[in-house]
Design an enzyme around this catalytic site. Structure first.
Site: not given
Ligand SMILES: [Zn+2]
Lengths: 309, 424
Positions: B91, B302
């Site tokens: 992203n 993350d």
């Molecule tokens: Zn995610």
């Protein structure tokens, strides 16, 4: 007692004694509103800014009148709550207005917790005039003041709060306040607006209006805010009024001297039929009147306490 | 020649004490108890020597959002966290949905030379959830797997075809499991805390319905699906069921989900705003159970850097995510210290198993002939995670300015010391 808070963010943060003290102060100040010359010099020279990031004529006007009755200079500032990513952030806005030597901010904002965020980042005293679906403390305080006027006290009263509980900051503030004052609260509304999670508040979730209203001393109807909700929460207003609006039959189950409350503005024929909204049992206009007194009390009490630094 | 002396070497299957590791160029030349002479010697007495950590879920924001993080600052944060291999998500801006962006990322990381970077490319063009990317071409450019992480692939047909197509190239799909309709404009876990704070809730089911779907699609296609950032008890139970059924599924959990709960949100602190949101104590414990019994295969951070102004706003407007690379070791060590699992399991979760999932046979294990990616951990060192320690461009973590215990004190990548805790 002495009131030492520098901001009023919610009833969540107030003790029973603080809640009662604000109401008692408002009861004393209420008398001013009945005078011919409705003004005292208590806040002379102080600047109160109504910082409204979400429109609300009623609440803003009530705060404005309260400030003026205490001789404060009241200023209205409107802005939108939308994304801060472009240009000025919320705290930029607040700092700018603070720089003009504002003493008290009365803040309404569409997002929960944002008034606390402002309070943590300004030297001015902050009053929460409604933040998202979190709290609307002065509304709950005026509700409590009105209840006290009619019922004499709080302990052991049965209060039914009905309607859109999930999205109501009025309901949340009342839930905090009422449980501290020993009131039995029952909740009822469409399941889309009353999730199971409310069991975490000290209250009873009812599965029918009859159950909620039975033997009630107070019936508090909440406003349906169509503009804030998707159609998924509510098929139609017609359906809502049929199954979730207060009617005479349900009302007959409450105590004979039960009062009907509503934070306003009413959707006539939806939450309440006119015949009940305008009945002797309805105290809706008294709530509005007490709102000014409560806001005078809050502005006055906060003005006594400066923030450190 | 680099010599690590007096090592306690921890692999997922065994511990060797008091051994010396001899590194020649980028490879482990020998592991021995014999005395060896070498120009550069590191004394590792009292420390844990583990395979370089592999974090298969990070966001490096490069290209496009370099003010939050770029591949250089991300690489520095990685090695400071003991991580030698990173997989950044797609992203970016533009989205990593083609081989030229993939190649740019790999090459930039090589130039910087601190870590190995293998991109996770997008499943669908522009992460729009509609058309598949050129997966074969992208894999040739250096990507390992595919994910529209940040956004779920909402269309089940698209997910089915993605699983089928990726598996043909020996790759797999990483599922950001979230039903966007059920999430709505929710910002924290739906439950007691959202009710109390008035913050809009995201139900656990928002994650669970998509995990249920994705494991069923993996069953249908016999392809491998990897579930990212598992956050709920129900998710753990679904994955446990899928594994019992022989479905090809793996899963990861983040340190924040096994360390924190939504109780932290009573104060509206945006540093605790993340997606999936922090859940309840019960969910947290289920994730720890899942890690212990193998339902959850690996730990990934993350790592999601955001600039301060993106967090210093109203809660609803604040960005989701926290940085994680430099808190991976201390937070995971907490589970070791509390007796949830031992150091062998630590290594299994943070390097051995990620290497296996990613089919990186040259790492994740300390042995003769393997790549010399090694992390030396001091599990007792106490420090404040401040500006000096933090190597990311961003500091959006609730652990910033707090005391942490345990850190990578040396990180060795391809035989070179790329991080030394005491020389910063
Ligand atoms: Zn995610």
């Amino acid at each position: 007692m002495s009131f030492t808070k520098t901001d009023l963010l919610g009833l969540k943060d107030l003790s029973k004694e603080e809640i009662l003290f604000i109401i008692e102060t408002a009861e004393k100040l209420k008398e001013i509103n009945g005078r011919d010359v409705k003004k005292v010099p208590t806040l002379k020279g102080k600047t109160v800014v109504n910082l409204f990031f979400e429109p609300s004529t009623r609440t803003r006007t009530s705060f404005e009148i309260a400030g003026k009755r205490l001789s404060a200079d009241t200023i209205n500032f409107s802005a939108s709550s939308s994304s801060t990513s472009k240009g000025e952030t919320l705290i930029d806005t607040v700092k700018n207005i603070e720089a003009m030597h504002s003493d008290i901010f009365v803040v309404r904002h569409a997002f929960s917790g944002s008034v606390k965020f402002i309070a943590e980042n300004t030297k001015a005293n902050v009053v929460n005039a409604g933040d998202g679906t979190n709290e609307h403390p002065t509304q709950a305080l005026l509700d409590l003041m009105t209840i006290k006027e009619h019922k004499g006290g709080f302990e052991g009263l049965n209060v039914a709060i009905m309607g859109d509980i999930e999205h109501s900051r009025v309901a949340r503030s009342n839930l905090w306040g009422m449980s501290k004052l020993g009131i039995n609260v029952r909740l009822f509304g469409p399941k889309t607006m009353l999730p199971e999670h409310f069991k975490h508040f000290n209250c009873k979730i009812c599965s029918s209006m009859e159950e909620a209203v039975e033997n009630a001393d107070v019936i508090m109807m909440l406003r349906i805010q169509r503009e804030r909700q998707s159609n998924l929460l509510l098929p139609s207003l017609r359906e809502y009024s049929k199954f979730f609006g207060l009617n005479k039959r349900a009302l007959s189950l409450a105590k004979k001297d039960a009062i009907i409350m509503h934070p306003g503005p009413i959707n006539r024929g939806v939450e309440l039929p006119s015949i009940l909204a305008d009945s002797k049992q309805s105290v809706i206009l008294e709530q509005v009147e007490n709102g000014v007194a409560i806001r005078m009390a809050v502005l006055y009490l906060l003005s006594l306490n400066k923030k450190e630094g | 020649m680099l010599l690590l002396k007096n090592c306690t070497v921890i692999n997922f299957d065994k511990i060797e004490e008091n051994v010396n590791i001899l590194i020649n160029n980028d490879k482990i030349e020998d592991i021995t108890k014999e005395e060896i002479e070498s120009a550069t010697v590191i004394d590792c007495s009292g420390k844990y020597v583990v395979p370089g950590l592999i974090d298969m879920h990070v966001h490096f924001r490069d290209p496009g959002f370099e003010y939050k993080e770029d591949i250089e600052s991300g690489s520095k944060a990685a090695v400071a966290g003991g991580v030698t291999t990173c997989l950044p998500m797609a992203n970016t801006k533009p989205v990593n949905d083609n081989s030229s962006i993939t190649r740019y990322m790999v090459e930039k990381a090589k130039e910087i030379g601190l870590i190995d970077l293998f991109p996770i490319a997008a499943v669908t063009k522009g992460m729009k959830g509609e058309e598949l990317t050129e997966m074969g071409d992208i894999l040739e450019a250096g990507a390992i797997a595919f994910s529209d992480d940040g956004l779920p692939v909402m269309n089940s047909e698209v997910m089915r075809r993605a699983l089928e197509y990726a598996s043909q190239f020996g790759s797999f799909i990483i599922s950001h499991a979230e039903d966007k309709n059920l999430t709505g404009d929710g910002v924290i876990n739906e439950g007691k805390i959202s009710t109390i704070t008035g913050l809009k809730g995201i139900p656990a089911e928002s994650e669970e319905v998509m995990i249920a779907r994705d494991i069923l699609l993996a069953k249908l296609t016999k392809a491998h699906v990897h579930i990212a950032h598992v956050s709920t008890k129900g998710s753990v139970e679904l994955i446990r069921w899928a594994k019992k059924m022989g479905i090809n599924v793996t899963a990861e959990a983040t340190p924040h989900h096994f360390t924190l709960t939504d109780e932290e949100l009573l104060n509206y602190d945006t540093n605790y705003k993340m997606n999936p949101p922090l859940r309840t104590e019960e969910d947290k414990n289920a994730i720890i159970e899942g890690l212990k019994d193998g339902t959850i295969d690996i730990i990934a951070t993350d790592h999601a850097p955001h600039h301060r102004v993106e967090k210093f706003v109203e809660f609803d407007n604040a960005a989701f995510g926290i940085t994680g690379l430099q808190t991976l070791i201390p937070l995971t060590l907490n589970l070791v210290k509390s007796g949830q699992f031992d150091m062998k399991k630590f290594v299994y979760l943070t390097s051995y198993k990620p290497a296996e999932i990613l089919n990186l046979k040259d790492r994740g294990y300390i042995a003769k002939g393997k790549k010399a990616d090694i992390t030396v951990i001091d599990d007792k060192i106490e420090y404040i995670f401040d500006e000096k320690v933090n190597k990311s461009k961003s500091d959006n973590t609730p652990f910033f300015k707090k005391k942490l215990i345990g850190a990578a004190i040396y990180t060795i990548k391809d035989g070179k010391i790329v991080y030394d805790f005491h020389q910063q």
